[in-house]
Write a protein that holds these residues in place. Structure first.
Motif, short mmCIF file in Angstrom:
data_model
loop_
_atom_site.label_atom_id
_atom_site.label_comp_id
_atom_site.label_asym_id
_atom_site.label_seq_id
_atom_site.Cartn_x
_atom_site.Cartn_y
_atom_site.Cartn_z
N HIS A 584 28.06 57.51 -64.30
CA HIS A 584 29.39 57.11 -63.86
C HIS A 584 29.35 56.96 -62.36
CE1 HIS A 584 31.47 57.60 -67.68
NE2 HIS A 584 30.80 58.72 -67.86
N CYS A 620 35.92 54.70 -61.28
CA CYS A 620 34.51 54.63 -61.66
C CYS A 620 33.98 53.24 -61.36
CB CYS A 620 34.36 54.95 -63.15
SG CYS A 620 32.70 54.67 -63.78
N ASP A 622 30.82 52.09 -62.32
CA ASP A 622 29.74 51.66 -63.21
C ASP A 622 30.34 51.36 -64.59
OD1 ASP A 622 27.56 51.89 -65.20
OD2 ASP A 622 26.35 52.44 -63.48
N PHE A 623 30.18 50.19 -65.07
CA PHE A 623 30.82 49.78 -66.33
C PHE A 623 30.26 50.59 -67.49
CE2 PHE A 623 32.88 47.54 -69.56
CZ PHE A 623 33.85 46.73 -69.00
N CYS A 624 30.94 51.71 -67.79
CA CYS A 624 30.35 52.73 -68.66
C CYS A 624 30.81 52.64 -70.10
CB CYS A 624 30.67 54.09 -68.08
SG CYS A 624 32.41 54.28 -67.68
N HIS A 628 36.10 51.44 -69.36
CA HIS A 628 35.65 51.71 -68.00
C HIS A 628 36.73 51.38 -66.97
CE1 HIS A 628 33.72 50.83 -64.14
NE2 HIS A 628 34.17 49.60 -64.26
N MET A 631 39.10 53.99 -66.18
CA MET A 631 38.56 55.24 -65.63
C MET A 631 38.94 55.32 -64.15
SD MET A 631 34.81 56.77 -66.33
CE MET A 631 34.37 58.43 -65.78
CU1 CUA Z 1 32.72 55.65 -65.94
CU2 CUA Z 1 32.97 53.37 -65.66
#
Ligand code: CUA
Ligand code: K7E
Length: 669
Positions: A584, A620, A622-624, A628, A631
């Protein structure tokens, strides 16, 4: 008649072009029909080798696949990274500490992979910082920089980090001679000959942990050290350094350091040096240098300032150093897999001299010397020489080897790779490079067991090879097949930074040992948050510590109030994920420390000094997951005299019940 004239003038143009560097004949490269299939790695398939390549002036290392040339990762080493947060997070900043303070950029030229019995063991990659003299160790299970050691008594760590047969030592030879750290440096530059000195350093490697220790330094005459290679096999115990500026010029070196017909290769008997250290010949000198280490347990780096080094003076240590004359400003100094042959590459020389270790030993035993240079014996050129490669090309720089007794030398000026036989010194083949090759590398080329198969050219100029991108063009590597008698060009691939040197290692040696996550149970970070129930915000005077967690797809807490102007806020983010490839990110609007990226099980800290009253979003980066974009969260910043209590929450939609979620009960001791 006319065509003859045209041909002649064309030939002249080609020759002129070759001398002023670069464009080889037939620049429109013809690649053979099967080339494409040889570099094609189908979707879902893996490359055969990892190629670990220096980034030059970007201070980083690029990780590529061979034969595809695909770039997998950039490992920040001596430079801050806007991709991973290295050098931005509080945990990693100490890695870039030096005796000069925080130096977040350097110039990384060479890679040395760890070896056992002369063969790649896939444990560590070492790299040199050329500007502010440093050495780094990268852990090949995490592809992260684990350690950085500054080198005192040095000014430009170019001749580094070449490695001995069992990773006993890596070396660091100073590029610039200068007055040493404890000498009066406030001297006229034209007193060079009197006041300037060089050193070569031996850094031992702990066989278990890989930890680097500056074991000892050897004081040398005031010359420039360029490159080096360790002896191996029969020459194990020796190290060979190329040097230039034996003229000891201090200005206009392009002329003044090329005056003499020959410079030197300096042969160091390091086993002998070890004996002298044991016998107490080393003098302790007070110096200052940083030793920085990163722990995967605390997920933090420490920087320790060291203050002593052991120095050997060749005057007190006979039979430790010898000079071997080497024509015209040698650059590369490479030892073949057997350890018998040492190849010097004089940048301005018309031949490639190849020295014989056996003959060097005989010359030393027979005292077959040509006088001394600053008190150090100079072995007679002919006495040390195995032979010369005649008419090899123009501007030889570096040599690598295959397992079949062949050498491959890069030629900057004539822009080509020349293959020759190490024993009979006959030129066997030559191929053009596009353009002006610097280093080249054969997988395993510097080891006792080259893997062979390819040679990779690292070129300085790309000109017309790629789509242009303004004044700055990409740097480039080229892949050649060397499995047959003739070298065959297979592929051009662009690189990041300026790749000087790279070492390729079979994928098998690294593939299975890759770390996938950091175990949350093992996280010993002082500000770890091991579950959402432990997430909290604590005030300690003007310092606010946010113990924060991330898991798909929210932060805990995600609403924070009671931050005041004048506070310094530390977001300690622990990523609770325990799955591979689920980092993340974390960003705070207006934070001067940019962002951080946190791996599963890891804790990293972003420091933020709010500069205005209002609501600051956090999110966040980072495309998690599918959510995402959800987030995210908010921090409320109030004036310094505000009485808004410190509160935090996640998932509270009702008006804040500040009395329940206040965690602040006085300074946190
Ligand atoms: Cu955690 Cu995007
Ligand atoms: Cu030849 Cu710095 Cu190794 Cu570059 S050096 S090319």
């Amino acid at each position: 008649m006319f065509t003859n004239l045209l041909k002649k003038s064309l030939a002249l143009i080609v020759i002129t072009a070759a001398i002023t560097s670069c464009k080889p004949r037939g620049a429109a490269s013809a690649i053979s029909g099967d080339a494409a299939s040889k570099v094609y790695v189908a979707p879902g398939k893996y490359d055969e080798f990892y190629d670990i390549v220096s980034g030059g002036f970007n201070g980083q290392i690029g990780i590529y696949g061979i034969p595809s040339g695909r770039l997998f990762r950039i490992v920040p080493v001596f430079s801050q990274s806007p991709e991973s947060g290295y050098g931005f997070s509080e945990e990693t900043k100490p890695m870039l500490n030096t005796s000069h303070g925080f130096v977040p950029w350097d110039d990384l030229h060479h890679i040395a992979l760890s070896v056992t019995n002369g063969v790649h063991d896939g444990r560590w990659a070492f790299a040199n910082g050329n500007n502010t003299p440093r050495l780094a160790r990268v852990d090949l299970t995490t592809f992260r920089t684990a350690e950085i050691l500054e080198i005192p008594n040095s000014a430009g760590n170019h001749s580094s980090p070449f490695i001995t047969e069992n990773s006993e030592y890596i070396v660091a030879g100073t590029r610039f001679s200068v007055p040493l750290d404890n000498d009066n440096g406030d001297v006229a530059i034209n007193t060079y000959k009197k006041n300037f000195r060089g050193t070569v350093s031996f850094i031992s490697i702990n066989p278990q942990s890989g930890e680097m220790t500056l074991s000892f330094q050897i004081k040398t005459p005031g010359i420039n050290f360029d490159l080096a290679r360790a002896g191996k096999g029969k020459s194990h115990g020796w190290f060979f350094f190329s040097c230039y500026n034996s003229e000891k010029a201090n200005t206009l070196l392009e002329v003044n350091a090329s005056a003499k017909d020959k410079d030197f290769i300096m042969a160091v008997n390091w086993k002998k040096a070890e004996e002298y250290i044991k016998a107490g010949k080393g003098k302790k000198e007070a110096v200052k240098y940083a030793h920085n280490q990163y722990s995967d347990k605390t997920h933090s780096a420490t920087s320790t300032m060291m203050n002593e080094v052991l120095v050997l003076d060749p005057k007190d240590c006979p039979d430790m150093l010898y000079f071997i004359p080497c024509p015209k400003s040698p650059h590369g100094c490479d030892t073949d897999p057997s350890g018998e042959y040492i190849v010097g590459s004089g940048k301005l020389a018309a031949v490639i001299p190849v020295f014989s270790f056996t003959k060097i030993q005989q010359a030393i035993a027979a005292k077959n010397f040509d006088g001394e240079y600053d008190g150090i014996p100079v072995i007679k050129y002919e006495a040390a020489l195995h032979g010369e490669v005649q008419k090899p090309g123009l501007g030889p720089l570096h040599t690598e080897f295959d397992a079949n007794g062949n050498a491959y030398t890069s030629f900057f000026v004539s822009s080509e790779i020349v293959k020759w036989n190490v024993k009979d010194l006959k030129v066997l083949d030559r191929v053009p490079t596009y353009y002006s090759i610097g280093h080249l590398s054969v997988p395993g080329g510097p080891t006792t067991k080259p893997w062979g198969k390819y040679v990779i050219a690292y070129n300085k100029i790309t000109k017309d090879r790629y789509l242009p991108t303004g004044p700055e063009l990409t740097q480039s590597a080229q892949l050649y097949d060397i499995s047959g008698e003739k070298m065959k060009l297979l592929l051009d691939f662009p690189t990041t930074g300026e790749p000087h040197y790279g070492e390729a290692i079979p994928a098998d040696l690294l593939f299975k040992k890759q770390a996938k996550i950091f175990r949350i149970e093992d996280n010993m970070h002082p500000y770890v948050t091991k579950g959402e129930g432990q997430a909290r915000v604590e005030r300690n005077g003007k310092e606010v510590h946010v113990y924060m967690t991330s898991i798909r797809s929210h932060f805990t807490p995600d609403n924070i109030e009671g931050i005041k102007m004048g506070d310094v806020v530390y977001f300690h983010l622990t990523n609770l994920e325990q799955d591979w490839d689920v980092p993340h990110g974390f960003a705070v609007k207006g934070s001067n420390n940019a962002e951080i990226l946190v791996m599963p099980g890891e804790t990293q800290t972003l420091k933020w000094i709010p500069d205005r009253v209002g609501i600051t979003p956090i999110y966040c980066t980072d495309f998690c997951s599918a959510l995402h974009q959800e987030m995210q969260g908010y921090v409320r910043v109030s004036p310094s005299n505000s009485s808004v209590p410190l509160t935090f929450s996640t998932g509270k939609t009702a008006p804040a019940d500040t009395t329940k979620s206040v965690s602040y009960n006085g300074p946190n001791k």
